[in-house]
Design an enzyme around this catalytic site. Structure first.
Site, PDB file in Angstrom:
ATOM      1  N   ASN A  75      43.056  38.363  43.511  1.00 13.27           N
ATOM      2  CA  ASN A  75      43.568  39.425  42.653  1.00 13.27           C
ATOM      3  C   ASN A  75      44.637  38.900  41.674  1.00 13.27           C
ATOM      4  OD1 ASN A  75      44.480  42.235  41.718  1.00 13.27           O
ATOM      5  ND2 ASN A  75      42.678  42.602  42.991  1.00 13.27           N
ATOM      6  N   ARG A  76      45.469  39.796  41.168  1.00 12.89           N
ATOM      7  CA  ARG A  76      46.253  39.463  39.977  1.00 12.89           C
ATOM      8  C   ARG A  76      47.683  39.012  40.267  1.00 12.89           C
ATOM      9  NH1 ARG A  76      42.644  43.230  39.170  1.00 12.89           N
ATOM     10  NH2 ARG A  76      41.366  43.144  37.297  1.00 12.89           N
ATOM     11  N   HIS A 101      42.292  36.098  40.463  1.00 11.94           N
ATOM     12  CA  HIS A 101      41.435  35.358  41.405  1.00 11.94           C
ATOM     13  C   HIS A 101      41.496  33.840  41.227  1.00 11.94           C
ATOM     14  CE1 HIS A 101      39.948  39.063  42.937  1.00 11.94           C
ATOM     15  NE2 HIS A 101      39.076  39.330  42.005  1.00 11.94           N
ATOM     16  N   HIS A 171      34.759  37.744  48.189  1.00  4.34           N
ATOM     17  CA  HIS A 171      34.453  38.731  47.149  1.00  4.34           C
ATOM     18  C   HIS A 171      32.971  39.126  47.167  1.00  4.34           C
ATOM     19  CE1 HIS A 171      34.752  40.785  43.298  1.00  4.34           C
ATOM     20  NE2 HIS A 171      36.052  40.592  43.309  1.00  4.34           N
ATOM     21  N   SER A 172      32.446  39.400  48.362  1.00  2.00           N
ATOM     22  CA  SER A 172      31.048  39.847  48.445  1.00  2.00           C
ATOM     23  C   SER A 172      30.928  41.281  47.967  1.00  2.00           C
ATOM     24  CB  SER A 172      30.549  39.773  49.893  1.00  2.00           C
ATOM     25  OG  SER A 172      30.320  38.435  50.244  1.00  2.00           O
ATOM     26  N   TYR A 173      29.851  41.539  47.243  1.00  2.00           N
ATOM     27  CA  TYR A 173      29.498  42.904  46.850  1.00  2.00           C
ATOM     28  C   TYR A 173      28.433  43.377  47.826  1.00  2.00           C
ATOM     29  CZ  TYR A 173      31.548  42.040  42.190  1.00  2.00           C
ATOM     30  OH  TYR A 173      32.386  41.751  41.140  1.00  2.00           O
ATOM     31  N   ASP A 243      39.601  50.470  42.457  1.00  2.00           N
ATOM     32  CA  ASP A 243      39.894  49.044  42.322  1.00  2.00           C
ATOM     33  C   ASP A 243      41.358  48.871  42.726  1.00  2.00           C
ATOM     34  OD1 ASP A 243      39.999  46.393  41.700  1.00  2.00           O
ATOM     35  OD2 ASP A 243      39.385  46.596  39.605  1.00  2.00           O
ATOM     36  N   GLN A 281      41.387  45.328  49.261  1.00  2.00           N
ATOM     37  CA  GLN A 281      41.018  45.827  47.939  1.00  2.00           C
ATOM     38  C   GLN A 281      39.648  46.478  48.049  1.00  2.00           C
ATOM     39  OE1 GLN A 281      43.149  45.165  45.344  1.00  2.00           O
ATOM     40  NE2 GLN A 281      41.984  45.894  43.581  1.00  2.00           N
ATOM     41  N   GLU A 309      37.881  43.546  49.982  1.00  2.00           N
ATOM     42  CA  GLU A 309      38.539  42.240  49.933  1.00  2.00           C
ATOM     43  C   GLU A 309      39.815  42.292  50.780  1.00  2.00           C
ATOM     44  OE1 GLU A 309      38.827  41.354  45.547  1.00  2.00           O
ATOM     45  OE2 GLU A 309      37.546  43.102  45.502  1.00  2.00           O
TER      46      GLU A 309
HETATM   47  C1  GLA Z   1      38.546  42.345  41.818  1.00  2.00           C
HETATM   48  C2  GLA Z   1      39.459  43.006  40.867  1.00  2.00           C
HETATM   49  C3  GLA Z   1      38.664  43.707  39.831  1.00  2.00           C
HETATM   50  C4  GLA Z   1      37.726  42.753  39.133  1.00  2.00           C
HETATM   51  C5  GLA Z   1      36.845  42.085  40.150  1.00  2.00           C
HETATM   52  C6  GLA Z   1      35.984  41.021  39.543  1.00  2.00           C
HETATM   53  O1  GLA Z   1      38.054  43.145  42.779  1.00  2.00           O
HETATM   54  O2  GLA Z   1      40.380  43.849  41.489  1.00  2.00           O
HETATM   55  O3  GLA Z   1      39.522  44.328  38.931  1.00  2.00           O
HETATM   56  O4  GLA Z   1      38.445  41.796  38.450  1.00  2.00           O
HETATM   57  O5  GLA Z   1      37.599  41.528  41.165  1.00  2.00           O
HETATM   58  O6  GLA Z   1      35.166  41.455  38.506  1.00  2.00           O
END
Ligand code: GLA
Length: 348
Positions: A75-76, A101, A171-173, A243, A281, A309
C-alpha cells in the site's frame, strides 16, 4: 501434498520463470510463479477462484499486482517519504505523488528463487540497499503451503542489515464464483472489525481511526459486497468503491485471528482469512479494467475480483499512533496469513 515444477516462460530480459503446482489429496491445486511470488491460480472444488494470466508477456503488461507479493511496503507511503532514526528517506513515487506497493519495480515484478522444502514452497528475494529508496539490504522469504484442509498458508520472514520499514502482503484477486465469471455479484463478506482507517482522496489514511457503525463500511454482519458500494458515502466516493484498511478486532501480536469471510451463493464456496497482522485491506478491484485478457481469454472488468490484503496500516511510517512497521537491524520479521476454503451447498 505434492509439488511439481515447470517452466512458465521468461521475462523480457530473458530470465526464466517457473510455476510450482501444489496439490493436496482432495485435488485442490495452487499454482505459484517465481515472478512476483504470485499465486497464478487456485482450483478448489473444481473452480479456479483466483484471477491471473497464462503467459509472462501478460504478467509484464499488467499493473494490477495480480496475485503477487507486494513489498517492500504494501500500500501507500504518503509523498514517498518517511523518517527513521532522524534521517529522511525518499522513495520512488509510482501512484501520483505517493509510493505504492514497493514502488516502480517492487517485489511483484521480481523473479524470486524457489526451493521445495518437504511440502512447502520457499521463495526468496534479496532486495539491495537503496532499492526504490529503502534503507538496508533486506532478505525476504515467503513460504507457501497447501494443507489437506484446503488452506493455503503463507508465511513471511525477513531480516535486514539496518533499521528499515516493511509491510508484506499477498495481492491475490479472488472471485469465488470463478475467475472470469463477471462481477462480484452474489458474494457476501463479513469483516470482523469495529474500525477502519479513513482515507483521503488519494487513498491515503488521514490518520483518523473511524468507527464502521452506521456506515456502509460496517461488515460485522455479512453483506453483499456490491450492495452498498455505490452509496453516496464520502469514503466510497474517494476510492470508487471499497479500498480501505480495516482493523480486525482482538489484535494480539503474533497471534492468528479470523479477519474476514466471504461466501458465494452460486458456487457455495466460502473463504475465511486468518492473519496475525493489525490490518486488512479490502479492495474491490475498482481499478480492474479488463484490458489485459486473463487466463483462458477471460475478461476481468471493474469489480470482478476482490483482494483481502493482510498488512500493517498503509502509510504507517508517517503516523506515530499506527502500529509500528519498523524492522530493526538483525531482527526477524515473521508473519502468517491463511486462506481457508470450504464448500457449502449452493443456494441454486
Ligand atoms: C491496492 C490499493 C489499490 C490499488 C491496488 C492495485 O489494493 O489499495 O488502491 O492500487 O492495490 O491496483
Amino acid at each position: 501434498m505434492e509439488i511439481k515444477k515447470q517452466l512458465f516462460g521468461q521475462t523480457k530480459t530473458g530470465e526464466a520463470v517457473f510455476a510450482f503446482t501444489l496439490k493436496n489429496q482432495a485435488g485442490t491445486k495452487a499454482v505459484i510463479l517465481t515472478y512476483g511470488a504470485a499465486v497464478q491460480s487456485l482450483e478448489f472444488a473444481g473452480v479456479d477462484v483466483i484471477l491471473g494470466y497464462d503467459t509472462m508477456p501478460d504478467y509484464e503488461a499488467q499493473d494490477k499486482y495480480m496475485g503477487a507479493v507486494a513489498g517492500r511496503f504494501a500500500n501507500r507511503i504518503g509523498g514517498g517519504r518517511f523518517q527513521l532514526n532522524g534521517t529522511e528517506y525518499t522513495l520512488c513515487c509510482n501512484d501520483g505523488a505517493n509510493h505504492l506497493h514497493g514502488g516502480i519495480c517492487g517485489f511483484d515484478k521480481k523473479v524470486w528463487t524457489a526451493d521445495v522444502e518437504e511440502d512447502t514452497l520457499c521463495m526468496r528475494y534479496t532486495s539491495p540497499n537503496g532499492e526504490e529508496g529503502y534503507p538496508g539490504t533486506l532478505c525476504t522469504e515467503v513460504r507457501y503451503h497447501l494443507d489437506e484442509e484446503n488452506q493455503l498458508q503463507i508465511e513471511y520472514q525477513a531480516i535486514c542489515d539496518t533499521d528499515t520499514v516493511l509491510n508484506l502482503t499477498n495481492h491475490s484477486y479472488f472471485n469465488l464464483n470463478g475467475h472470469g465469471s463477471g462481477t462480484l455479484q452474489g458474494q457476501e463478506i463479513q469483516i470482523f472489525a469495529d474500525f477502519y482507517t479513513e482515507n483521503d482522496t488519494a487513498c491515503l489514511p488521514t490518520g483518523v481511526i473511524a468507527s464502521v457503525a452506521d456506515t456502509p463500511m460496517d461488515f460485522r454482519q455479512p453483506h453483499e459486497i456490491l450492495e452498498r458500494i455505490d452509496t453516496d458515502f464520502v469514503q466510497l466516493r474517494h476510492a470508487g468503491g471499497y479500498d480501505h484498511n480495516w482493523i480486525p478486532n482482538c489484535f494480539v501480536k503474533e497471534q492468528m485471528r479470523k479477519c474476514a469471510e466471504v461466501y458465494a451463493r452460486k458456487s457455495g464456496i466460502r473463504l475465511a482469512v486468518f492473519s496475525d497482522q493489525p490490518g486488512i485491506q479490502f479492495y474491490t478491484g475498482n481499478f480492474l479494467d479488463g484490458i489485459v485478457k486473463g487466463k483462458k481469454g477471460a475478461s476481468y472488468p471493474r469489480r470482478s475480483g476482490f483482494c483481502l490484503e493482510t498488512q500493517g496500516f498503509p502509510n504507517a511510517p508517517n503516523y506515530g499512533h499506527f502500529p509500528s512497521t519498523v524492522l530493526r537491524q538483525g531482527e526477524w520479521f515473521r508473519s502468517r496469513t491463511v486462506f481457508a476454503f470450504t464448500k457449502e451447498h449452493p443456494d441454486t
